[in-house]
Design an enzyme around this catalytic site. Structure first.
Site, PDB file in Angstrom:
ATOM      1  N   TYR A 392       0.831  -1.206   0.000  1.00  0.00           N
ATOM      2  CA  TYR A 392       0.000   0.000   0.000  1.00  0.00           C
ATOM      3  C   TYR A 392       0.870   1.263   0.000  1.00  0.00           C
ATOM      4  O   TYR A 392       0.601   2.227  -0.725  1.00  0.00           O
ATOM      5  CB  TYR A 392      -0.911   0.015   1.232  1.00  0.00           C
ATOM      6  CG  TYR A 392      -2.113  -0.892   1.152  1.00  0.00           C
ATOM      7  CD1 TYR A 392      -3.003  -0.835   0.077  1.00  0.00           C
ATOM      8  CD2 TYR A 392      -2.387  -1.815   2.162  1.00  0.00           C
ATOM      9  CE1 TYR A 392      -4.113  -1.667   0.013  1.00  0.00           C
ATOM     10  CE2 TYR A 392      -3.496  -2.652   2.112  1.00  0.00           C
ATOM     11  CZ  TYR A 392      -4.348  -2.571   1.031  1.00  0.00           C
ATOM     12  OH  TYR A 392      -5.450  -3.392   0.972  1.00  0.00           O
ATOM     13  N   PHE A 395       2.345   2.106  -3.440  1.00  0.00           N
ATOM     14  CA  PHE A 395       1.357   2.705  -4.342  1.00  0.00           C
ATOM     15  C   PHE A 395       1.059   4.155  -3.952  1.00  0.00           C
ATOM     16  O   PHE A 395       0.885   5.020  -4.810  1.00  0.00           O
ATOM     17  CB  PHE A 395       0.060   1.896  -4.319  1.00  0.00           C
ATOM     18  CG  PHE A 395       0.173   0.544  -4.962  1.00  0.00           C
ATOM     19  CD1 PHE A 395       1.074   0.321  -5.984  1.00  0.00           C
ATOM     20  CD2 PHE A 395      -0.616  -0.517  -4.550  1.00  0.00           C
ATOM     21  CE1 PHE A 395       1.189  -0.918  -6.588  1.00  0.00           C
ATOM     22  CE2 PHE A 395      -0.514  -1.761  -5.147  1.00  0.00           C
ATOM     23  CZ  PHE A 395       0.391  -1.967  -6.167  1.00  0.00           C
ATOM     24  N   LYS A 401      -0.491   9.986  -9.826  1.00  0.00           N
ATOM     25  CA  LYS A 401      -1.712   9.207 -10.076  1.00  0.00           C
ATOM     26  C   LYS A 401      -2.888   9.775  -9.279  1.00  0.00           C
ATOM     27  O   LYS A 401      -3.991   9.957  -9.822  1.00  0.00           O
ATOM     28  CB  LYS A 401      -1.479   7.749  -9.700  1.00  0.00           C
ATOM     29  CG  LYS A 401      -2.716   6.878  -9.846  1.00  0.00           C
ATOM     30  CD  LYS A 401      -2.438   5.432  -9.503  1.00  0.00           C
ATOM     31  CE  LYS A 401      -2.203   5.234  -8.022  1.00  0.00           C
ATOM     32  NZ  LYS A 401      -2.068   3.811  -7.653  1.00  0.00           N
ATOM     33  N   TYR A 402      -2.659  10.086  -8.015  1.00  0.00           N
ATOM     34  CA  TYR A 402      -3.759  10.542  -7.161  1.00  0.00           C
ATOM     35  C   TYR A 402      -4.193  11.973  -7.485  1.00  0.00           C
ATOM     36  O   TYR A 402      -5.356  12.330  -7.307  1.00  0.00           O
ATOM     37  CB  TYR A 402      -3.369  10.385  -5.688  1.00  0.00           C
ATOM     38  CG  TYR A 402      -3.214   8.929  -5.305  1.00  0.00           C
ATOM     39  CD1 TYR A 402      -4.309   8.073  -5.336  1.00  0.00           C
ATOM     40  CD2 TYR A 402      -1.973   8.400  -4.975  1.00  0.00           C
ATOM     41  CE1 TYR A 402      -4.177   6.727  -5.026  1.00  0.00           C
ATOM     42  CE2 TYR A 402      -1.832   7.060  -4.662  1.00  0.00           C
ATOM     43  CZ  TYR A 402      -2.936   6.226  -4.682  1.00  0.00           C
ATOM     44  OH  TYR A 402      -2.807   4.889  -4.389  1.00  0.00           O
ATOM     45  N   MET A 493     -16.579  -6.376  -2.632  1.00  0.00           N
ATOM     46  CA  MET A 493     -17.447  -5.488  -3.417  1.00  0.00           C
ATOM     47  C   MET A 493     -18.333  -6.248  -4.406  1.00  0.00           C
ATOM     48  O   MET A 493     -19.357  -5.747  -4.855  1.00  0.00           O
ATOM     49  CB  MET A 493     -16.596  -4.455  -4.166  1.00  0.00           C
ATOM     50  CG  MET A 493     -15.775  -5.010  -5.303  1.00  0.00           C
ATOM     51  SD  MET A 493     -14.797  -3.738  -6.135  1.00  0.00           S
ATOM     52  CE  MET A 493     -13.481  -3.495  -4.953  1.00  0.00           C
ATOM     53  N   GLU A 508      -9.504   1.881  -7.956  1.00  0.00           N
ATOM     54  CA  GLU A 508      -8.160   1.829  -8.565  1.00  0.00           C
ATOM     55  C   GLU A 508      -7.709   0.365  -8.599  1.00  0.00           C
ATOM     56  O   GLU A 508      -6.767  -0.031  -7.937  1.00  0.00           O
ATOM     57  CB  GLU A 508      -7.162   2.723  -7.814  1.00  0.00           C
ATOM     58  CG  GLU A 508      -7.038   2.473  -6.328  1.00  0.00           C
ATOM     59  CD  GLU A 508      -5.817   3.168  -5.731  1.00  0.00           C
ATOM     60  OE1 GLU A 508      -4.832   3.388  -6.465  1.00  0.00           O
ATOM     61  OE2 GLU A 508      -5.859   3.480  -4.537  1.00  0.00           O
ATOM     62  N   GLU A 517      -5.934  -7.515 -13.261  1.00  0.00           N
ATOM     63  CA  GLU A 517      -6.141  -7.711 -11.825  1.00  0.00           C
ATOM     64  C   GLU A 517      -7.628  -7.749 -11.488  1.00  0.00           C
ATOM     65  O   GLU A 517      -8.040  -7.375 -10.390  1.00  0.00           O
ATOM     66  CB  GLU A 517      -5.390  -6.643 -11.029  1.00  0.00           C
ATOM     67  CG  GLU A 517      -3.879  -6.806 -11.124  1.00  0.00           C
ATOM     68  CD  GLU A 517      -3.099  -5.795 -10.298  1.00  0.00           C
ATOM     69  OE1 GLU A 517      -3.731  -5.079  -9.487  1.00  0.00           O
ATOM     70  OE2 GLU A 517      -1.870  -5.727 -10.452  1.00  0.00           O
TER      71      GLU A 517
END
Length: 726
Positions: A392, A395, A401-402, A493, A508, A517
Site C-alpha cells: 500500500y 502505491f 496518479k492521485y 465489493m 483503482e 487484476e
C-alpha cells in the site's frame, strides 16, 4: 553528472604495476585491459607475474588473436586468468568482412557512377551479346567465390560460438564479455548465435568495438536492447580538433552518451603514451639521483679547498647554481615534451569525463526505477491475497496518479451536481452526492475525494468499501480532513448486501494490462448491487495494448528464474515461460507498432450483466493481431500496456507514446514466448490472445500463441501456469 567506468587498453605493456599506478592515480582510469597471450603477453615477464596478486582486481583480461580459432589456446588463457584471480575477461571475436560494402564498392557504384537520368532518352544502347555472356560468367564466378567465403566464415562463427558455449560450465567465476564490431550487422548475428548456443546466457556479456564507422540507427537500437557491458573506442574513433585535443565526432559522442546513460563502461584504446612517459620519467629521476651523488662526492673531496679559498668557493657556488638551474630547465623541457606524448591518453579521459558531466543528472524518480530494470514480478492477486502495508505504501507514493484521480472526481462531482439541478423531478436535490470508494485500501482515494469535494464546494456522503481486515482498521482510525464523515463498509465489493445506492463509484483496481487484476469482474458486482441508474463510475473505460518486444535483459532474467524455480523439475521450468510478468524493461526494442487489444467500459449494460454475471462470458475476449517487423531482431515475447479514461478527458497511461509524466504505479506486462524467435524486417508477426475464465473455473487467465513467422504451442492453456484467482 554521470559517473563513467573507464578502462585503458594499451597496445603494449612492459611494466604492469607502473601502468596501473599511472592510470589509476594520475589518469583516472578504473582498470587496465591487458593481453592474456601466453607467448607474447605482459604476463610472460617475471616482474609482472610476481606482482599479479596485488593488482588483478584492476585488470580486465583480453584473449589473444590465436584464441579465436583454437579452443585449446582459449581454454589455456581462461585457465591462466582464473589462476591469477582476474575476474573479468574480454574475448576477441573472429574477423568480420563486410561483403555488402565490398559488393557496393566493386559493382554498384561503378555502374551508377556515370548514369544520368536526364540523359537517358538520348542514350543509344548497343548490346554485345558475347561480352554480356562473358560478364555474366565473371559475375557468377565472383558470386560463387563470395558464397564460399561466406560459408567458411559461417563455419568459423559456429565453431567459435560452440567453443564459447562449452567453457561456461568450467569458468563459472569469470565475468566474460564477447567483443564484436558495432557497425557490422553480422556481428549481431554472431552475438545472437553465441547467446543461443549457451545454456548460461547470464554469464556472457557484450563488448562493442567502435572504430571510424558509425552504425545505422536501427542497428544501434538493436545493440542497446542487448545491454552491452562495455564499448571499446578504437584509436580511429577519435579525431583532433582545432586546438589539438582528441575528441569524438558529434554523432559518435551522441552515440556514446546513449550507452553511458544505460550504464555501459567505456574502454579506450591508446598507444603506450602513459607507460612510455612514466618509464622516461623514472629514468630521468634515476639519472638525476646519480648526478646528485656525484656532485655530493665531489663536494666532500674538495671541502678543504673550498673552505681555504673563499673566492674559489663563491665561484663554485655560482657554478653549482647554474648547474642546478640547467638541470631544472632540462627537466621542465623534458616534462613539456613528454606531456605531448602522454596527454593523448589524458585528454581522452578528461574528454569522456566531460561527456559524462554534460549529461543531465539522473533524477531521484528515475534512480528509484532503475533498480527494477528487468526484475520479474508476479502480478498481484487482489482477491486471493490481502495486500501488505508495504505494498500500500509503495502505491501511495505515486502522487501523480492521485492528483489525476482528484481531477477526475472533481469533474464528476460538478456534472452530477448539474444533472440534479437540471432535473426538475429530482426529489433529493439538496442531499449530498453519495460517493463510494471500491477497494479503498488505506484511504488515498478517499482523501482525494474529500479534497475534490472541498474544491468544488459540493457536499458528499463518502463510503469506503474494503475486504482487507488490516486495512479496515487503518480506515476506521483516520481523522479525515475537514472532519468529513467516512462510512467504512467491510466486505467483498462483488457480493455486497447493502441498501445504499451510489451516485459515483471510484476504484483503482487496474493492473499493468488494464484488466489483468480483475477490475471488470470486481466492478460488475458493485455496479449491480450499488450504482444508481444514471450513476458514474471512475474509471469509465480502459484499453490494453500489445507489441512484439526484443529484450535480452528480460529474457536472461526469465531464463535464470526458470532455472532457480524449476531446478530438476522440467514441468515447473516450462511453466515459467507460460506466465505473465510485471517488468520494467531495461532496454526494450519494440518490433512493431503498439496495437490496441482489449477494451472494457463502465458502467456496463445492466441486462448484459445480469445474464452473464455467473458465467462471466461478457468479460471474455479473443483477438488476432498482426504486425510487420520494423527490423531484423529477435522476438522474446509481447509487451503489454494500458491506457484508461478516468472521466471525460482525464486519462492515465503507461503506453510509451502517451505515458503519464512521473507516474510509476505500473510497469508493463510481459507475455514471454517459450523460445526466442528470430525475425527479419518486413516479416509478418502474428499472434492470438485470449482472456478466459470464471469463478467455477477457479479464476481468470490469458492464453497466447505465435502463429507467424513460426508456429508455437499455446502458452498457458487452461491457466495451467498462471491464473488470477476469482
Amino acid at each position: 553528472m554521470t559517473n563513467i567506468f573507464l578502462g585503458y587498453l594499451p597496445h603494449r605493456i612492459e611494466d604492469l604495476s607502473l601502468i596501473l599506478s599511472s592510470q589509476i592515480s594520475r589518469f583516472q582510469y578504473n582498470c587496465v585491459v591487458t593481453d592474456l597471450d601466453l607467448i607474447e603477453g605482459p604476463f610472460t615477464k617475471t616482474k609482472n607475474l610476481e606482482k599479479s596478486e596485488s593488482f588483478c582486481n584492476y585488470i580486465i583480461g583480453l584473449t589473444s588473436k590465436n584464441s579465436t580459432n583454437n579452443l585449446k589456446t582459449l581454454l589455456s588463457e581462461l585457465e591462466f586468468a582464473n589462476f591469477l584471480g582476474i575476474h573479468h575477461v574480454i574475448l576477441r571475436s573472429p574477423s568480420f568482412c563486410n561483403y555488402d560494402k565490398e559488393f557496393e564498392e566493386s559493382y554498384v557504384k561503378p555502374l551508377l557512377g556515370n548514369f544520368n537520368p536526364k540523359e537517358q532518352n538520348q542514350m543509344d544502347i548497343e548490346t554485345n551479346e558475347e561480352s554480356n555472356e562473358q560478364e555474366k560468367e565473371k559475375q557468377k564466378q565472383k558470386q560463387k567465390k563470395k558464397e564460399k567465403e561466406k560459408e567458411k566464415e559461417q563455419k568459423e562463427f559456429v565453431n567459435y560460438a560452440r567453443n564459447i558455449a562449452k567453457m561456461f560450465d568450467k569458468f563459472t567465476s569469470l565475468n566474460i564479455s564477447l567483443s564484436v564490431p558495432i557497425e557490422d550487422k553480422r556481428s549481431w548475428e554472431f552475438w545472437l548465435m553465441v547467446k543461443s548456443f549457451s545454456d548460461s546466457p547470464l554469464l556472457l556479456r557484450l563488448n562493442l568495438v567502435l572504430s571510424d564507422t558509425l552504425p545505422k540507427r536501427k542497428l544501434t537500437e538493436l545493440w542497446k536492447s542487448c545491454k552491452p557491458q562495455y564499448i571499446t573506442l578504437a584509436i580511429s574513433s577519435f579525431v583532433t580538433n582545432k586546438k589539438g585535443f582528441s575528441i569524438l565526432p558529434k554523432q559518435f559522442s551522441s552515440l556514446i552518451d546513449e550507452f553511458i546513460q544505460e550504464g555501459c563502461g567505456i574502454i579506450i584504446e591508446c598507444e603506450n603514451e602513459v607507460e612510455d612517459y612514466q618509464l622516461q620519467q623514472l629514468k630521468q629521476k634515476q639519472k638525476q639521483k646519480q648526478k646528485q651523488k656525484q656532485e655530493t662526492k665531489q663536494i666532500s673531496l674538495n671541502l678543504n679547498k673550498i673552505i681555504s679559498q673563499t673566492n674559489t668557493t663563491q665561484n663554485s657556488d655560482e657554478e653549482n647554481n647554474n648547474t642546478n638551474n640547467s638541470l631544472n630547465n632540462y627537466e621542465d623541457e623534458n616534462y613539456s615534451d613528454q606531456f605531448g606524448n602522454f596527454s593523448e591518453s589524458l585528454n581522452k579521459v578528461l574528454y569522456l569525463r566531460h561527456l559524462g558531466n554534460k549529461l543531465p543528472k539522473i533524477s531521484k524518480f528515475k534512480k528509484s526505477l532503475q533498480e527494477f530494470s528487468d526484475v520479474l514480478q508476479d502480478p498481484l492477486q487482489p482477491l486471493q491475497n490481502n495486500l501488505s502495508s508495504y505494498i500500500y505504501s509503495v502505491f501511495e507514493k505515486d502522487i501523480t496518479k492521485y492528483e489525476v484521480y482528484e481531477k477526475a472526481i472533481y469533474l464528476a462531482l460538478i456534472d452530477l451536481s448539474k444533472k440534479r439541478n437540471e432535473n426538475e423531478n429530482e426529489k433529493n436535490i439538496d442531499q449530498p452526492i453519495s460517493v463510494a470508494i471500491a477497494g479503498a485500501g488505506r484511504g488515498p482515494i478517499v482523501k482525494r475525494a474529500i479534497k475534490a469535494s472541498l474544491k468544488s464546494n459540493i457536499q458528499i456522503n463518502l463510503y469506503a468499501i474494503e475486504k482487507n481486515p488490516s486495512a479496515l482498521m487503518v480506515l476506521r482510525s483516520i481523522n479525515w480532513e475537514n472532519n468529513q464523515d467516512v462510512t467504512v463498509i467491510a466486505g467483498d465489493m462483488r457480493n455486497l448486501q447493502i441498501d445504499i445506492k451510489f451516485d459515483l463509484i471510484i476504484s483503482e483496481l487496474l493492473g499493468s494490462f488494464g484488466d489483468n487484476e480483475l477490475s471488470p469482474e470486481c466492478l460488475d458486482g458493485v455496479q449491480l448491487a450499488c450504482l444508481k441508474p444514471n450513476g458514474i463510475m471512475i474509471p469509465q473505460s480502459y484499453s490494453s495494448y500489445l507489441a512484439p518486444v526484443s529484450s535480452f535483459g528480460t529474457w536472461i532474467a526469465l531464463k535464470e528464474y526458470s532455472k532457480s524455480t524449476g531446478k530438476n523439475d522440467n514441468q515447473k521450468m516450462k511453466k515459467c515461460f507460460e506466465s505473465s510478468y510485471v517488468v520494467r524493461f531495461g532496454c526494450p526494442l519494440l518490433l512493431g507498432e503498439i496495437k490496441k487489444c482489449f477494451v472494457f467500459n463502465h458502467p456496463q449494460d445492466s441486462s448484459i450483466l445480469r445474464n452473464n454475471f455467473q458465467s462471466n462470458n461478457h468479460n471474455q475476449r479473443f483477438l488476432k493481431i498482426n504486425w510487420i517487423a520494423k527490423q531484423d531482431s529477435v522476438c522474446h515475447g509481447l509487451a503489454g500496456y494500458f491506457t484508461t479514461q478516468l472521466y471525460k478527458d482525464v486519462n492515465l497511461s503507461i503506453h510509451p507514446e502517451s505515458h503519464t509524466h512521473k507516474m510509476a504505479s505500473w510497469f508493463p506486462l510481459f507475455f514471454p514466448f517459450s523460445q526466442p524467435i528470430k525475425t527479419t524486417k518486413g516479416q509478418i508477426i502474428e499472434i492470438y490472445i485470449w482472456r478466459i475464465g470464471n469463478k467455477k473455473q477457479g479464476g481468470m487467465w490469458y492464453e497466447w500463441v505465435m502463429s507467424k513467422p513460426l508456429q508455437l504451442h499455446i502458452h498457458n492453456p487452461n491457466g495451467r501456469a498462471s491464473k488470477i484467482g476469482l
